[in-house]
Motif scaffolding. Structure first.
Motif, mmCIF file in Angstrom:
data_model
loop_
_atom_site.group_PDB
_atom_site.id
_atom_site.type_symbol
_atom_site.label_atom_id
_atom_site.label_comp_id
_atom_site.label_asym_id
_atom_site.label_seq_id
_atom_site.Cartn_x
_atom_site.Cartn_y
_atom_site.Cartn_z
ATOM 1 N N ASN A 182 2.897 4.386 -4.601
ATOM 2 C CA ASN A 182 1.868 4.431 -6.083
ATOM 3 C C ASN A 182 1.565 3.579 -6.631
ATOM 4 O OD1 ASN A 182 0.211 5.399 -7.624
ATOM 5 N ND2 ASN A 182 0.882 7.268 -6.888
ATOM 6 N N ASN B 283 -4.199 7.509 -9.608
ATOM 7 C CA ASN B 283 -5.287 6.288 -9.543
ATOM 8 C C ASN B 283 -7.360 5.882 -9.734
ATOM 9 O OD1 ASN B 283 -3.375 4.500 -8.200
ATOM 10 N ND2 ASN B 283 -2.910 6.515 -7.688
ATOM 11 N N SER C 166 -11.333 7.336 -1.126
ATOM 12 C CA SER C 166 -10.768 6.252 0.192
ATOM 13 C C SER C 166 -8.821 5.795 -0.832
ATOM 14 C CB SER C 166 -11.461 4.080 -0.874
ATOM 15 O OG SER C 166 -11.139 4.957 -2.010
ATOM 16 N N ILE C 167 -9.016 6.470 -2.154
ATOM 17 C CA ILE C 167 -7.717 6.688 -2.545
ATOM 18 C C ILE C 167 -7.125 7.389 -1.586
ATOM 19 C CG2 ILE C 167 -5.679 7.563 -4.187
ATOM 20 C CD1 ILE C 167 -7.982 6.434 -6.217
ATOM 21 N N ALA D 47 0.709 -1.096 -0.381
ATOM 22 C CA ALA D 47 -0.101 0.570 -0.305
ATOM 23 C C ALA D 47 0.801 1.034 -0.042
ATOM 24 C CB ALA D 47 -0.750 0.514 1.457
ATOM 25 N N SER D 48 2.329 0.899 -0.539
ATOM 26 C CA SER D 48 2.802 1.960 0.333
ATOM 27 C C SER D 48 3.790 2.718 -0.966
ATOM 28 C CB SER D 48 4.180 2.213 1.476
ATOM 29 O OG SER D 48 5.384 1.512 0.896
ATOM 30 N N GLU E 12 -6.353 7.486 1.789
ATOM 31 C CA GLU E 12 -6.605 6.427 2.639
ATOM 32 C C GLU E 12 -5.223 5.610 2.597
ATOM 33 O OE1 GLU E 12 -7.887 7.599 5.465
ATOM 34 O OE2 GLU E 12 -8.912 9.240 4.639
ATOM 35 N N MET E 13 -4.765 6.094 1.418
ATOM 36 C CA MET E 13 -3.282 5.056 1.014
ATOM 37 C C MET E 13 -2.141 5.599 1.849
ATOM 38 S SD MET E 13 -5.140 2.234 -0.903
ATOM 39 C CE MET E 13 -4.146 1.034 -1.726
ATOM 40 N N ASP E 14 -1.377 4.673 2.083
ATOM 41 C CA ASP E 14 -0.288 5.015 2.780
ATOM 42 C C ASP E 14 0.702 6.000 1.284
ATOM 43 O OD1 ASP E 14 -0.260 3.098 5.051
ATOM 44 O OD2 ASP E 14 0.226 1.809 4.306
ATOM 45 N N TYR E 15 0.448 5.353 0.188
ATOM 46 C CA TYR E 15 1.002 6.044 -0.570
ATOM 47 C C TYR E 15 0.661 7.299 -0.474
ATOM 48 C CZ TYR E 15 -2.280 5.237 -4.018
ATOM 49 O OH TYR E 15 -3.496 5.189 -5.171
#
Ligand SMILES: Nc1ncnc2c1ncn2[C@@H]1O[C@H](COP(=O)(O)OP(=O)(O)OP(=O)(O)O)[C@@H](O)[C@H]1O
Ligand code: SF4
Ligand SMILES: [Mg+2]
Lengths: 327, 278
Positions: A108, B191, B163-164, A105-106, B166-169
């Protein structure tokens, strides 16, 4: 490890509103972090352990100001991060980075590995634009990957390799401080040691300071100079690694340690497993007095009334903080 | 990822055929000045209302103009309006949806109420009023249609962004000191590209339909510039006696809109993140 600490955390709290119903009225508060204080000296690794949901990630995020603390203060290199303007905070971020738990998840998925690692350099305009790709190649070799990896995309890599990419990205700006939030718990057991050793090695080579979050005590022992044990949003015990593992004072720490097999056969033989009763109470409604009292094997009536403060019970020159009335 | 996408897209035979059809029609229309056998406004009063023949493949209209020629030129305008209006609508919808989803709170509330209101406005009557007051040039056509067709994209993009973000990236980008704009443009919108593209594709068909409806009501692009819509309108009176005048523009609209919708559906499936994640 001398001079003023690099990171000073003072009475830090991070609460989340609980909203329910059609109109999303606030019905309560999750006290994910509730009055936590610690220092980290430059070049030191502080381990942070505790069960799932006790507030480790929230602590890490609040320290890095990825979440705005409800209360308390974080000083980085003497500077109160809460008083920085948004622009100064962005530029201060160069010196403090995060490595995430999930290597999937980290990163992109739409960016090439090179673009991901290069981004912090672009953000902070570090080096001439033409030199940044060379820096990316250097970072990839630093974490043990082939510089050719820059052109490929994250999905072409294994979990362990992706975690290396995440580490390379975190190190791109030459930060002084890195928060590693369970950097290995999403990885195959077989490659965990590699990543931990890489992080140790990088720390020595680059003089990094870590807040190393984990729930695997053996890993924490391997990585850390000092260890803080968290329970329900609080630090219940904090001491140097050897001190904490050899002489745990808090009943919770003792229970955690009793679950870890010892490499020493004599110790292993005498190991008595302390099994904690019951579940972790909800952080939205923590017990009165000592938060551990609902599961503590030695709790008394006093524990329900008085909240034990974190106090130093160590010997001179060997601080050992613990929050329990009876230790 | 790209290969996988094409493989999944290619599995849909209807979509591949639709794409080929759309490309061929689009290219033919784009090349109208070269391909057309007659000038588009070439009036020939000696051969009016001729049925399809070897010299006039699709017959001629009541001024003796070659229908095939006018179909090519008309398609140029219709498809161009469709594409440009979809670009305008998609751009607006993406910007509004992304801003709402990313910032949340008051901004989100205000933008989404505006979207609700825009949704609730009956499109066709408003279009009729607007186009009655503006000169029905291509540019105003595109803007009017675009301004009234961003809402679905805005909603879809907003929910994606919710939702995107909240992503870690995204947290990693914030943690490295990136600005909100950079995070949106580089991490969040790319994304959400799948649903945005699907919306854009469907928007093309929708815009072509709206243009036709307006032209059919005499409010679209004005003659002598042909569009499939105004050709259809011109032929209403002779629908029964001179069916070829109605049939060709009608079928062109039908098939192009169908093709575009097939492409959109296949895109949606091929880009489905739950299946393309590895
Ligand atoms: N954004 C949020 N909104 C609401 N509640 C949250 C949020 N983030 C965390 N929490 C809650 O705060 C508490 C602490 O969560 P946190 O993620 O910090 O725990 P953790 O110790 O990192 O756990 P884990 O080992 O599972 O990662 C949990 O009860 C969690 O549900
Ligand atoms: S204060 Fe009481 S309940 Fe808390 S850990 Fe100590 S003995 Fe247990
Ligand atoms: Mg966590």
């Amino acid at each position: 490890m001398s001079g003023a600490p690099l990171v000073e955390v003072e009475d830090l709290s991070l609460h989340f509103p609980v909203r329910q119903g059609l109109v999303r009225r606030q019905t309560g508060t999750v006290k994910a972090v509730d009055g936590v204080s610690f220092d980290i000296a430059s070049g030191e690794t502080l381990g942070l352990v505790g069960e799932s949901g006790c507030g480790k990630s929230s602590t890490g995020r609040a320290v890095l100001r990825l979440a705005r603390p409800t209360a308390g203060r974080v000083r980085f290199a003497g500077e109160d991060l809460g008083r920085l303007s948004p622009a100064s905070l962005r530029s201060a971020r160069r010196h403090m980075q995060m490595v995430f738990q999930s290597p999937f998840a980290s990163l992109n998925p739409r960016l090439s590995v090179g673009a991901s690692i290069r981004e912090p350099l672009d953000v902070h305009a570090l080096g001439a634009a033409g030199e940044r790709d060379a820096r990316v190649a250097e970072l990839l070799s630093l974490v043990g990957l082939d510089p050719g990896a820059a052109r490929r995309h994250p999905h072409e890599f294994s979990g362990g390799q992706r975690q290396r990419i995440g580490i390379a990205r975190a190190l791109a700006t030459n930060p002084r401080f890195v928060v590693a939030d369970e950097p290995i718990s999403a990885l195959d057991v077989s490659i965990r040691a590699q990543i931990v050793n890489l992080m140790r090695d990088l720390k020595d080579r680059l003089g990094l300071t870590y807040l190393f979050i984990a729930h695997d005590l053996a890993m924490v022992r391997h990585m850390s100079d000092r260890v803080a044990v968290m329970y329900l949003g609080r630090i219940v015990e904090l001491a140097s690694c050897d001190e904490l593992f050899d002489r745990p004072l808090h009943p919770y720490t003792r229970a955690l340690l009793s679950a870890v097999p010892s490499p020493d056969p004599d110790v292993e033989e005498g190991r008595i497993r302390i099994v904690l009763q019951g579940d972790v109470p909800s952080p939205a409604d923590p017990p009165s007095g000592c938060r551990f009292r609902t599961r503590c094997p030695i709790a008394t009536a006093r524990c329900a009334q008085e909240d034990p403060p974190l106090r130093d019970r160590g010997s001179p020159g060997l601080p050992h903080q613990v929050a329990c009335h009876f230790s | 990822m790209r290969e996988l996408f094409w493989r999944r897209f290619a599995r849909r035979r209807a979509a591949v055929l639709s794409l080929a059809f759309f490309v061929v029609i689009g290219a033919a229309c784009a090349l109208a000045p070269v391909l057309a056998p007659f000038p588009f406004d070439g009036i020939d009063l000696d051969s009016v209302k001729q049925p399809p023949s070897l010299s006039h493949w699709m017959g001629t209209d009541d001024l003796g103009r070659d229908v095939f020629t006018r179909m090519l030129f008309g398609g140029r305008v219709s498809i161009l309006i469709g594409l440009l209006a979809a670009v305008v609508g998609t751009f607006l919808g993406t910007a509004i949806g992304a801003a709402a989803g990313y910032h949340g709170g008051v901004i989100d509330n205000v933008l989404m109420r505006i979207t609700d209101v825009a949704y609730a406005i009956p499109t066709l009557p408003l279009l009729i009023i607007l186009s009655a007051y503006s000169r029905a040039a291509l540019v105003s056509m595109v803007l009017i249609i675009g301004l009234l067709s961003w809402m679905t994209t805005a909603r879809v993009v907003r929910s994606q962004v919710l939702s995107i973000k909240e992503m870690d990236y995204v947290e990693a980008a914030r943690g490295m000191g990136a600005t909100d704009l950079r995070i949106l443009v580089r991490h969040i919108v790319p994304n959400a590209l799948g649903p945005i593209l699907v919306g854009a594709t469907l928007g093309v068909g929708n815009a072509i339909m709206i243009e036709s409806s307006l032209s059919f009501l005499g409010l679209g692009v004005q003659p002598p510039t042909p569009t499939w819509g105004n050709m259809l309108m011109d032929s209403q009176a002779t629908m029964v006696t001179k069916p070829w005048l109605t049939l060709f523009p009608g079928l062109a609209i039908l098939f192009v809109v169908l093709a575009v919708n097939f492409i959109g559906d296949a895109l949606r499936d091929a880009l489905d993140p739950s299946a393309s994640s590895r």
